[in-house]
Design an enzyme around this catalytic site. Structure first.
Site, PDB file in Angstrom:
ATOM      1  N   CYS A   1      -2.771  11.849   3.233  1.00  0.00           N
ATOM      2  CA  CYS A   1      -3.065  10.959   2.108  1.00  0.00           C
ATOM      3  C   CYS A   1      -2.766  11.618   0.776  1.00  0.00           C
ATOM      4  O   CYS A   1      -2.404  10.949  -0.201  1.00  0.00           O
ATOM      5  CB  CYS A   1      -4.534  10.529   2.136  1.00  0.00           C
ATOM      6  SG  CYS A   1      -4.913   9.275   3.370  1.00  0.00           S
TER       7      CYS A   1
ATOM      8  N   HIS B   1      -4.791   2.124   6.803  1.00  0.00           N
ATOM      9  CA  HIS B   1      -3.352   2.309   6.631  1.00  0.00           C
ATOM     10  C   HIS B   1      -2.773   2.821   7.950  1.00  0.00           C
ATOM     11  O   HIS B   1      -3.477   3.475   8.741  1.00  0.00           O
ATOM     12  CB  HIS B   1      -3.043   3.324   5.524  1.00  0.00           C
ATOM     13  CG  HIS B   1      -3.482   2.896   4.163  1.00  0.00           C
ATOM     14  ND1 HIS B   1      -4.183   3.715   3.307  1.00  0.00           N
ATOM     15  CD2 HIS B   1      -3.320   1.720   3.509  1.00  0.00           C
ATOM     16  CE1 HIS B   1      -4.434   3.072   2.187  1.00  0.00           C
ATOM     17  NE2 HIS B   1      -3.923   1.863   2.284  1.00  0.00           N
TER      18      HIS B   1
ATOM     19  N   GLU C   1       0.811  -1.226   0.000  1.00  0.00           N
ATOM     20  CA  GLU C   1       0.000   0.000   0.000  1.00  0.00           C
ATOM     21  C   GLU C   1       0.839   1.269   0.000  1.00  0.00           C
ATOM     22  O   GLU C   1       0.315   2.362   0.197  1.00  0.00           O
ATOM     23  CB  GLU C   1      -0.927  -0.010   1.207  1.00  0.00           C
ATOM     24  CG  GLU C   1      -1.933  -1.152   1.196  1.00  0.00           C
ATOM     25  CD  GLU C   1      -3.072  -0.947   0.211  1.00  0.00           C
ATOM     26  OE1 GLU C   1      -3.647   0.150   0.176  1.00  0.00           O
ATOM     27  OE2 GLU C   1      -3.384  -1.898  -0.537  1.00  0.00           O
TER      28      GLU C   1
END
Length: 443
Positions: A365, A244, A171
């Site tokens: 992000c 995450h 990720e």
């Protein structure tokens, strides 16, 4: 040689919509079906970039990806003209099309894992694009991500993504933190994972990062094992909505700022980081107790999905947090206490990225952190480096090409494809990306 951290933000694409595609991302699920504003989202992102640039930070831009992603439809048996493929796919495979219309590449923290040249055995900057194999709508990103990174960083080693298989689910930088004493010195790289890829799938929300992926990246980047730490994310964090690690942890320079439930074994994590940093720098741990900020508040307000940055001329770090952190009572009160003391974080600034937040991504992000020497920054492709002139051109481009609003069913409109492709074609000229940057340009 002097080095600094640059933030490369993902430019939000014209198909930004609230599709609710990301299992385990509570904000994404909560806002599924609402009407989005692609124009507002892109302008919010640009204003955040402008604020960081004005503060004296190195700021870069990564372009959005092509949506709809027609190569996947070709691969799955759809044929004909672009318009025919678009119509047939919506008729025969509407759930697939919703995934292939997602603008999720805006969240550049998932684009890749980065190791600066000071950490790598060959002295080069290394990128590994994330395969993002856990979620269909994100698994289509890595090929174009690699192309984009190679364009932006022509001097760097840009690896292929790891195999698109559950054992190597990766990720990107959302599960990676680099700590250091000085940017140009060798640092400690912390790679956080949620599961062993060879074990059976866990109950609850998906654990998206595997230890096998993290270790493979460390090997391919040539990291010093003595300066590399692997830490297991806690089940409690994942099942609370921390899909995450950057939802519950962020770090910069010597400081790691995290929730007490972020890691499966916090004491082991701290011991391992201290051992890896020994003789280089003294790590600072800022742990937030559940009694101060319950996990539910931390995730709803995205306290940790903030940018932790070293502002020029400042001794203490600055936390760039979303407005939601200011609006939440628990996180606002914590920020007041945090900055009132003499700890490593001295200031909290709030930014409006509400369009991104409602889709599940905060300020952290939206950016990919890249530590660069001054010479490397000078060699970054000019079209990827934020300037006031580029900001002006991109604002005009957004206002020309982006819709003000987009409902979930609006993405079925054939015009959205032609509008999107026209916008991206114009963008390649503004950012000097070349006339073959996107798949639709290559035919």
């Amino acid at each position: 040689m002097g080095a600094r951290e640059a933030n490369f933000d993902g430019l939000i694409g014209p198909t930004h919509n609230y599709g609710g595609l990301s299992q385990g991302n509570l904000a994404s699920s909560r806002h599924a079906g609402l009407i989005s504003s692609p124009r507002g989202a892109a302008l919010q992102g640009l204003e955040k970039m402008a604020a960081m640039h004005a503060a004296g930070l190195w700021q870069g831009i990564l372009p959005p990806q092509q949506r709809p992603y027609l190569p996947a439809l070709h691969q799955m048996g759809f044929t004909g003209s672009d318009a025919q493929i678009f119509a047939a796919a919506w008729e025969k495979a509407p759930r697939l099309m919703r995934n292939l219309m997602s603008a999720s590449s805006m969240w550049a923290a998932n684009a890749a894992t980065i190791s600066p040249s000071a950490d790598c055995a060959d002295g080069k900057l290394h990128f590994t694009p994330a395969n993002l194999s856990t979620m269909l709508h994100r698994s289509i990103e890595h090929e174009q991500t690699g192309r984009s990174l190679s364009r932006a960083f022509p001097f760097a080693a840009v690896h292929r993504a790891l195999p698109e298989q559950s054992v190597f689910a990766d990720e990107g930088a959302a599960n990676h933190v680099r700590l250091c004493g000085a940017r140009g010195d060798q640092g400690v790289e912390l790679l956080v994972y949620g599961r062993d890829g060879y074990d059976s799938a866990r109950a609850g929300y998906p654990a998206r990062q595997t230890v096998q992926a993290s270790r493979a990246i460390a090997r391919s980047h040539g990291l010093d094992p003595a300066r590399t730490v692997f830490a297991l994310q806690s089940d409690a964090a994942i099942d609370a909505g921390a899909f995450h690690n950057d939802v519950v942890c962020v770090g910069a320079m010597q400081t790691l700022f995290y929730h007490e439930l972020a890691f499966a074994d916090t004491e082991v994590m701290k011991t391992d980081i201290r051992a890896a940093a020994k003789g280089v720098f003294e790590p600072i741990f800022v742990e937030v107790a559940s009694a101060e900020v319950p996990m539910a508040d931390a995730i709803k307000a995205y306290l940790f999905n903030s940018m932790l940055v070293q502002m020029p001329g400042e001794d203490r770090l600055t936390l760039i947090a979303p407005l939601e952190t200011q609006e939440n009572v628990a996180t606002r009160q914590f920020c007041d206490v945090l900055t009132a003391g003499n700890g490593p974080i001295g200031t909290v600034k709030f930014v409006d990225v509400r369009q991104s937040m409602q889709n599940g991504g905060g300020p952290a992000c939206l950016r990919l952190r890249v530590t660069l020497t001054e010479a490397e920054w000078a060699d970054v492709h000019d079209g990827n480096r934020f300037t006031p002139a580029l900001h002006r051109d991109l604002k005009a481009w957004v206002n020309t090409h982006y819709r003000e609003s987009l409902a979930p069913d609006d993405i079925r409109d054939p015009a959205i494809m032609t509008e999107s492709f026209a916008a991206l074609d114009a963008l390649t000229k503004i950012m000097d990306l070349g006339d073959d940057f996107y798949p639709f340009q290559r035919g």
